[in-house]
Motif scaffolding. Structure first.
Motif, PDB file in Angstrom:
ATOM      1  N   MET A   1       0.825  -1.071  -0.181  1.00 26.99           N
ATOM      2  CA  MET A   1       0.096  -0.156   0.213  1.00 26.99           C
ATOM      3  C   MET A   1       0.813   1.351  -0.113  1.00 26.99           C
ATOM      4  SD  MET A   1      -3.028  -1.226   0.089  1.00 26.99           S
ATOM      5  CE  MET A   1      -4.329  -0.101   0.773  1.00 26.99           C
ATOM      6  N   ALA A   2       0.447   2.160  -0.862  1.00 22.16           N
ATOM      7  CA  ALA A   2       1.380   3.449  -0.957  1.00 22.16           C
ATOM      8  C   ALA A   2       0.782   4.478   0.141  1.00 22.16           C
ATOM      9  CB  ALA A   2       1.136   4.021  -2.389  1.00 22.16           C
ATOM     10  N   ILE A   3       1.606   5.401   0.420  1.00 22.15           N
ATOM     11  CA  ILE A   3       1.304   6.568   1.061  1.00 22.15           C
ATOM     12  C   ILE A   3       0.914   7.686   0.152  1.00 22.15           C
ATOM     13  CG2 ILE A   3       2.013   8.366   2.747  1.00 22.15           C
ATOM     14  CD1 ILE A   3       1.989   5.835   4.028  1.00 22.15           C
ATOM     15  N   GLN A   4      -0.373   8.063   0.613  1.00 24.02           N
ATOM     16  CA  GLN A   4      -1.042   8.869  -0.294  1.00 24.02           C
ATOM     17  C   GLN A   4      -1.256  10.266   0.646  1.00 24.02           C
ATOM     18  OE1 GLN A   4      -1.455   8.428  -3.383  1.00 24.02           O
ATOM     19  NE2 GLN A   4      -0.904   6.163  -3.032  1.00 24.02           N
ATOM     20  N   THR A   5      -1.074  11.440   0.238  1.00 22.65           N
ATOM     21  CA  THR A   5      -1.178  12.833   0.823  1.00 22.65           C
ATOM     22  C   THR A   5      -2.679  13.057   0.547  1.00 22.65           C
ATOM     23  OG1 THR A   5       1.339  13.257   0.546  1.00 22.65           O
ATOM     24  CG2 THR A   5      -0.375  15.129   1.222  1.00 22.65           C
ATOM     25  N   ILE A   6      -3.328  13.148   1.657  1.00 20.89           N
ATOM     26  CA  ILE A   6      -4.730  13.477   1.445  1.00 20.89           C
ATOM     27  C   ILE A   6      -5.301  14.890   2.267  1.00 20.89           C
ATOM     28  CG2 ILE A   6      -7.163  12.936   2.056  1.00 20.89           C
ATOM     29  CD1 ILE A   6      -5.695  11.022   0.090  1.00 20.89           C
ATOM     30  N   ILE A   7      -6.155  15.610   1.596  1.00 20.86           N
ATOM     31  CA  ILE A   7      -6.647  16.825   2.315  1.00 20.86           C
ATOM     32  C   ILE A   7      -7.672  16.300   3.426  1.00 20.86           C
ATOM     33  CG2 ILE A   7      -7.957  18.779   2.224  1.00 20.86           C
ATOM     34  CD1 ILE A   7      -6.789  19.265  -0.659  1.00 20.86           C
ATOM     35  N   VAL A   8      -7.530  16.672   4.872  1.00 16.82           N
ATOM     36  CA  VAL A   8      -8.541  16.154   5.654  1.00 16.82           C
ATOM     37  C   VAL A   8      -8.994  17.343   6.499  1.00 16.82           C
ATOM     38  CG1 VAL A   8      -7.169  13.884   6.011  1.00 16.82           C
ATOM     39  CG2 VAL A   8      -6.641  15.966   7.442  1.00 16.82           C
ATOM     40  N   GLY A   9      -8.880  18.656   5.837  1.00 15.01           N
ATOM     41  CA  GLY A   9      -9.611  19.680   6.775  1.00 15.01           C
ATOM     42  C   GLY A   9      -8.952  21.097   5.860  1.00 15.01           C
ATOM     43  N   THR A  10     -10.149  21.816   5.843  1.00 16.85           N
ATOM     44  CA  THR A  10      -9.968  23.091   5.279  1.00 16.85           C
ATOM     45  C   THR A  10     -10.318  24.437   5.771  1.00 16.85           C
ATOM     46  OG1 THR A  10     -11.848  23.006   3.829  1.00 16.85           O
ATOM     47  CG2 THR A  10      -9.933  22.304   2.868  1.00 16.85           C
ATOM     48  N   GLY A  11      -9.877  25.514   6.051  1.00 24.79           N
ATOM     49  CA  GLY A  11     -10.496  26.589   6.571  1.00 24.79           C
ATOM     50  C   GLY A  11     -10.271  27.920   6.040  1.00 24.79           C
ATOM     51  N   ARG A  12     -10.654  29.061   6.400  1.00 21.05           N
ATOM     52  CA  ARG A  12     -10.650  30.429   5.905  1.00 21.05           C
ATOM     53  C   ARG A  12     -11.023  31.433   6.617  1.00 21.05           C
ATOM     54  NH1 ARG A  12     -15.814  29.065   3.518  1.00 21.05           N
ATOM     55  NH2 ARG A  12     -17.519  30.725   3.956  1.00 21.05           N
ATOM     56  N   HIS A  13     -10.224  32.614   6.441  1.00 22.30           N
ATOM     57  CA  HIS A  13     -10.605  33.750   7.175  1.00 22.30           C
ATOM     58  C   HIS A  13     -10.764  34.999   5.735  1.00 22.30           C
ATOM     59  CE1 HIS A  13     -11.524  36.807   9.806  1.00 22.30           C
ATOM     60  NE2 HIS A  13     -10.795  37.798   9.244  1.00 22.30           N
ATOM     61  N   ILE A  14     -12.096  35.575   5.816  1.00 12.31           N
ATOM     62  CA  ILE A  14     -12.205  36.462   4.676  1.00 12.31           C
ATOM     63  C   ILE A  14     -12.537  37.797   5.482  1.00 12.31           C
ATOM     64  CG2 ILE A  14     -13.738  37.317   3.170  1.00 12.31           C
ATOM     65  CD1 ILE A  14     -14.197  34.638   2.173  1.00 12.31           C
ATOM     66  N   PRO A  15     -11.475  38.810   5.440  1.00 10.69           N
ATOM     67  CA  PRO A  15     -11.690  39.915   6.432  1.00 10.69           C
ATOM     68  C   PRO A  15     -13.296  40.559   6.190  1.00 10.69           C
ATOM     69  CG  PRO A  15      -9.866  40.152   5.305  1.00 10.69           C
ATOM     70  CD  PRO A  15     -10.340  38.783   4.608  1.00 10.69           C
ATOM     71  N   ALA A  16     -13.678  41.449   7.163  1.00 13.68           N
ATOM     72  CA  ALA A  16     -14.924  41.913   7.077  1.00 13.68           C
ATOM     73  C   ALA A  16     -14.989  43.263   6.344  1.00 13.68           C
ATOM     74  CB  ALA A  16     -15.478  42.018   8.497  1.00 13.68           C
ATOM     75  N   VAL A  17     -13.781  43.830   6.249  1.00 12.10           N
ATOM     76  CA  VAL A  17     -14.269  45.204   5.474  1.00 12.10           C
ATOM     77  C   VAL A  17     -13.999  45.171   4.066  1.00 12.10           C
ATOM     78  CG1 VAL A  17     -12.682  47.490   5.421  1.00 12.10           C
ATOM     79  CG2 VAL A  17     -12.567  46.193   7.251  1.00 12.10           C
ATOM     80  N   ILE A  18     -15.139  45.492   3.480  1.00  8.37           N
ATOM     81  CA  ILE A  18     -15.335  45.440   2.063  1.00  8.37           C
ATOM     82  C   ILE A  18     -15.059  46.840   1.340  1.00  8.37           C
ATOM     83  CG2 ILE A  18     -17.085  45.181   0.227  1.00  8.37           C
ATOM     84  CD1 ILE A  18     -18.880  43.485   2.360  1.00  8.37           C
TER      85      ILE A  18
ATOM     86  N   ALA B   1      -6.940  34.855   4.153  1.00  5.33           N
ATOM     87  CA  ALA B   1      -6.269  33.653   4.785  1.00  5.33           C
ATOM     88  C   ALA B   1      -7.034  32.262   4.401  1.00  5.33           C
ATOM     89  CB  ALA B   1      -5.882  33.867   6.531  1.00  5.33           C
ATOM     90  N   GLY B   2      -6.190  31.435   4.084  1.00  5.01           N
ATOM     91  CA  GLY B   2      -6.841  30.045   3.804  1.00  5.01           C
ATOM     92  C   GLY B   2      -5.914  29.160   4.288  1.00  5.01           C
ATOM     93  N   ALA B   3      -6.197  27.874   4.907  1.00  2.69           N
ATOM     94  CA  ALA B   3      -5.560  26.817   5.377  1.00  2.69           C
ATOM     95  C   ALA B   3      -6.205  25.427   5.051  1.00  2.69           C
ATOM     96  CB  ALA B   3      -5.495  27.059   6.907  1.00  2.69           C
ATOM     97  N   VAL B   4      -5.266  24.343   4.847  1.00  6.63           N
ATOM     98  CA  VAL B   4      -5.450  23.120   4.708  1.00  6.63           C
ATOM     99  C   VAL B   4      -4.949  22.051   5.691  1.00  6.63           C
ATOM    100  CG1 VAL B   4      -6.051  23.190   2.248  1.00  6.63           C
ATOM    101  CG2 VAL B   4      -3.755  22.727   2.764  1.00  6.63           C
ATOM    102  N   ILE B   5      -5.416  21.306   6.208  1.00 10.03           N
ATOM    103  CA  ILE B   5      -4.465  20.102   6.919  1.00 10.03           C
ATOM    104  C   ILE B   5      -4.423  19.075   6.008  1.00 10.03           C
ATOM    105  CG2 ILE B   5      -4.393  18.610   8.779  1.00 10.03           C
ATOM    106  CD1 ILE B   5      -6.356  20.581  10.346  1.00 10.03           C
ATOM    107  N   LEU B   6      -2.923  18.457   5.670  1.00  6.69           N
ATOM    108  CA  LEU B   6      -2.711  17.401   4.975  1.00  6.69           C
ATOM    109  C   LEU B   6      -2.125  16.164   5.720  1.00  6.69           C
ATOM    110  CD1 LEU B   6      -0.645  19.470   2.259  1.00  6.69           C
ATOM    111  CD2 LEU B   6      -2.892  18.320   1.943  1.00  6.69           C
ATOM    112  N   GLU B   7      -2.702  14.881   5.421  1.00  4.15           N
ATOM    113  CA  GLU B   7      -2.558  13.887   6.049  1.00  4.15           C
ATOM    114  C   GLU B   7      -2.138  12.515   5.253  1.00  4.15           C
ATOM    115  OE1 GLU B   7      -4.863  12.750   9.488  1.00  4.15           O
ATOM    116  OE2 GLU B   7      -5.504  10.933   8.183  1.00  4.15           O
ATOM    117  N   GLY B   8      -0.892  12.108   5.669  1.00  7.19           N
ATOM    118  CA  GLY B   8      -0.391  10.685   4.915  1.00  7.19           C
ATOM    119  C   GLY B   8      -1.246   9.432   5.285  1.00  7.19           C
ATOM    120  N   ARG B   9      -1.958   8.893   4.306  1.00  7.17           N
ATOM    121  CA  ARG B   9      -2.428   7.746   4.549  1.00  7.17           C
ATOM    122  C   ARG B   9      -2.191   6.568   3.711  1.00  7.17           C
ATOM    123  NH1 ARG B   9      -9.002   9.986   4.857  1.00  7.17           N
ATOM    124  NH2 ARG B   9      -8.371  11.249   6.734  1.00  7.17           N
TER     125      ARG B   9
END
Length: 360
Positions: free
Chosen positions: A1-18, A185-193
């Protein structure tokens, strides 16, 4: 079985000032020669929107720094993943200017933004190594590439990759190009499975064309007050950058697709750095030609630049999170879908990643 890099979570912050384009109606715009531009602002703003597609952008409020936005995006990603934050092996913050306080006209880079985010997240695990990455607008995607390399090498299992910038605080108010810039700002969590090949990150590619193109984005003086803050404001040679992107980005993405063994016809979405509407459309057209397609299928390339502007390293992870959480109308990513990420920016740097979402 190979190790695969998977996205397990995402997030963001969009500022409020338009900030709509109309907010710049009374600005005094000057050219690189420091002379006033001989056009009414109404015409300047109409031409700007027609080319870039931007009619508004988001700015961080005065009490929010780049590291604060990275933290907020990280918290969102951790919440969506459900993982224990102490299980992280690394935290990477991609940015370009560090923390810039309103009207301070300097970058605060020590300690690293990643160290500040880790501390604010309350992570005590010393094995969660925190570091920053500066790679122009492609910085967040380069962090994803570095993480994939670490996971495949056995040096990490879970890594939080954030992209955050406050371009509004390094923008020359007298430079038309500064109308492009935004914060976020944006974010992801990557995990090896362990898993069967063919899921997660399938391939990636990057290039740096520094010999002839390293000065197309750089820090410089204001176009109006040349003696003030000699090298504080972000400057770019827009036309040269446009030509560079059209000449190189599509080929780099096609090479990445070929490396992954993926036909563009099977790709559900192309998530490209939100730099300029016309430029991104031209890059996609060039990519389709290279792939033997007469035109891009409807909905292949989501765009957020019209209301979020160009937030540098934050554009792609923010857009990804919006889609995955059902917050970008008309776009969805389903299990088994293949997605292409691509970016271009200061350096000049280009990178691309081909990713297939797990079916379960």
């Amino acid at each position: 079985m190979a190790i695969q890099t998977i996205i397990v979570g995402t997030g963001r912050h969009i500022p409020a000032v338009i900030v709509p384009n109309s907010a710049f109606m009374h600005h005094q715009f000057h050219g690189p020669d420091h002379q006033p531009i001989d056009k009414p602002n109404e015409e300047i703003l109409e031409q700007f929107e027609a080319i870039t597609g931007i009619h508004e952008r988001r700015y961080a409020p005065d009490d929010l720094l780049t590291s604060d936005m990275a933290f907020l995006a990280a918290e969102d990603a951790l919440a969506s993943s459900g993982i224990d934050r102490e299980s992280l092996d690394g935290l990477i913050v991609a940015h370009n200017f560090g923390n810039v306080r309103p009207n301070a006209h300097r970058s605060d880079l020590v300690p690293s933004l990643a160290a500040r985010v880790k501390a604010r997240l309350g992570i005590r695990n010393p094995g969660a190594v925190a570091f920053d990455l500066v790679f122009g607008c492609p910085g967040w995607l380069q962090g994803v590439i570095q993480t994939d390399c670490m996971i495949r090498a056995g040096a990490a299992r879970r890594v939080l990759v954030m992209g955050a910038d406050t371009l509004s605080r390094v923008s020359d108010p007298h430079d038309r190009d500064s109308l492009i810039y935004a914060d976020g700002a944006g974010a992801v969590i990557l995990e090896g499975r362990e898993g069967e090949p063919g899921e997660g990150i399938l391939a990636h590619a990057a290039r740096s064309d520094t010999f002839e193109h390293s000065t197309m984005l750089l820090m410089g003086p204001s176009y109006r007050d040349s003696a003030f803050l000699e090298a504080f404001f972000l400057k770019m040679e827009g036309r040269k950058l446009y030509r560079y992107a059209l000449h190189h980005v599509a080929g780099a993405v096609k090479d990445c697709l070929d490396k992954a063994g993926v036909d563009l016809r099977t790709v559900a979405k192309v998530l490209i750095h939100q730099a300029n509407l016309k430029m991104d459309e031209a890059i996609l057209e060039a990519l389709c030609r290279l792939a033997g397609l007469e035109g891009a299928p409807p909905g292949l390339m989501p765009m957020t630049i019209s209301w979020l502007g160009n937030s540098s390293v934050a554009t792609i992870p923010t857009m990804l999170d919006l889609i995955l959480k059902g917050d970008l109308e008309g776009h969805a990513i389903r299990p088994g879908d293949t997605v292409v990420f691509a970016s271009v920016g200061a350096g000049m740097n280009i990178n691309a990643v081909v990713y297939r979402f797990p079916r379960s």
